[in-house]
Design a protein around this motif. Sequence first.
Motif, PDB file in Angstrom:
ATOM      1  N   ILE A  32      52.196  53.777  37.837  1.00  0.00           N
ATOM      2  CA  ILE A  32      50.411  53.430  37.345  1.00  0.00           C
ATOM      3  C   ILE A  32      50.657  52.918  36.362  1.00  0.00           C
ATOM      4  CG2 ILE A  32      48.275  53.972  37.732  1.00  0.00           C
ATOM      5  CD1 ILE A  32      48.927  56.696  39.137  1.00  0.00           C
ATOM      6  N   THR A  33      50.456  51.660  36.265  1.00  0.00           N
ATOM      7  CA  THR A  33      49.857  51.126  35.043  1.00  0.00           C
ATOM      8  C   THR A  33      47.904  49.965  35.522  1.00  0.00           C
ATOM      9  OG1 THR A  33      50.405  49.295  36.032  1.00  0.00           O
ATOM     10  CG2 THR A  33      51.724  50.242  34.927  1.00  0.00           C
ATOM     11  N   ASP A  34      47.373  49.775  34.282  1.00  0.00           N
ATOM     12  CA  ASP A  34      46.362  49.551  34.060  1.00  0.00           C
ATOM     13  C   ASP A  34      45.609  48.583  33.479  1.00  0.00           C
ATOM     14  OD1 ASP A  34      43.189  50.570  33.355  1.00  0.00           O
ATOM     15  OD2 ASP A  34      43.727  49.669  35.540  1.00  0.00           O
ATOM     16  N   TYR A  35      45.188  47.437  33.639  1.00  0.00           N
ATOM     17  CA  TYR A  35      44.604  46.675  32.662  1.00  0.00           C
ATOM     18  C   TYR A  35      43.399  46.057  32.469  1.00  0.00           C
ATOM     19  CZ  TYR A  35      49.697  46.365  32.684  1.00  0.00           C
ATOM     20  OH  TYR A  35      51.151  46.171  33.264  1.00  0.00           O
ATOM     21  N   ALA A  36      43.123  45.795  30.917  1.00  0.00           N
ATOM     22  CA  ALA A  36      42.224  45.288  30.872  1.00  0.00           C
ATOM     23  C   ALA A  36      42.290  43.697  31.198  1.00  0.00           C
ATOM     24  CB  ALA A  36      41.576  45.082  29.011  1.00  0.00           C
ATOM     25  N   ASP A  37      40.659  43.003  31.813  1.00  0.00           N
ATOM     26  CA  ASP A  37      40.209  42.353  32.717  1.00  0.00           C
ATOM     27  C   ASP A  37      41.246  41.173  31.644  1.00  0.00           C
ATOM     28  OD1 ASP A  37      37.373  43.620  34.654  1.00  0.00           O
ATOM     29  OD2 ASP A  37      39.291  43.135  35.399  1.00  0.00           O
ATOM     30  N   SER A  38      41.262  41.324  30.036  1.00  0.00           N
ATOM     31  CA  SER A  38      40.883  40.116  29.263  1.00  0.00           C
ATOM     32  C   SER A  38      42.420  39.611  28.947  1.00  0.00           C
ATOM     33  CB  SER A  38      40.385  40.655  28.177  1.00  0.00           C
ATOM     34  OG  SER A  38      40.920  41.539  27.778  1.00  0.00           O
ATOM     35  N   VAL A  39      43.508  40.761  29.714  1.00  0.00           N
ATOM     36  CA  VAL A  39      44.991  40.300  29.522  1.00  0.00           C
ATOM     37  C   VAL A  39      45.850  40.537  30.592  1.00  0.00           C
ATOM     38  CG1 VAL A  39      44.719  41.532  27.496  1.00  0.00           C
ATOM     39  CG2 VAL A  39      45.540  42.888  29.252  1.00  0.00           C
ATOM     40  N   ASN A  40      44.611  41.251  31.983  1.00  0.00           N
ATOM     41  CA  ASN A  40      45.459  41.030  33.334  1.00  0.00           C
ATOM     42  C   ASN A  40      45.931  39.693  34.027  1.00  0.00           C
ATOM     43  OD1 ASN A  40      46.044  42.691  35.563  1.00  0.00           O
ATOM     44  ND2 ASN A  40      44.359  42.167  36.361  1.00  0.00           N
TER      45      ASN A  40
END
Length: 126
Positions: A55-63
Motif C-alpha cells: 500500500i502506498t499513498d501520495y500527496a496530490d502534488s507529487v502523485n
Amino acid sequence: VQLQASGGGLVQAGGSLRLSCTTSGPSSTFVMGWFRQTPGKEREYVASINWSGGITDYADSVNGRFTTFRDNTRNTVYLQMNNLKPEDTAVYYCAAHNQQSYIRVKARTTGAYDYWGQGTQVTVSS
C-alpha cells in the motif's frame, strides 16, 4: 530506532533523484512516511508506505512523479522522484510509525510518526 536519510542534492528541473532512508534496526513492521519542509512553512506530507510495500499513498502534488518502495531485507525505504520541479525544493524527511496497520489519514499526519530522520536537502533549479 534511528533513521538515516540520504540521496538529496541539486538537480535541474525535469531531472530525477532517489532518496533512501535506512533504519538502525528492523523496520519491517513499520509504516514509513516521507515529508518535506521549506523555510517558514509547516512540514508537508509527501508519501507513505505500509509495512509490506503493498500500500502506498501520495500527496496530490507529487502523485504520478514520485514513487516510494521498500526493501525490508535492507531496512531501507526509497523515494524515487522523477520530473522534478523547482517547487519540489525542500528538506526531505523520512519517518517511521511503529504500527503494522496502515490508516491513510493517519499516515498523512506528522503526529502519527514515532521516529524521524535528520532530513536531506533537495534543490531543483529552473
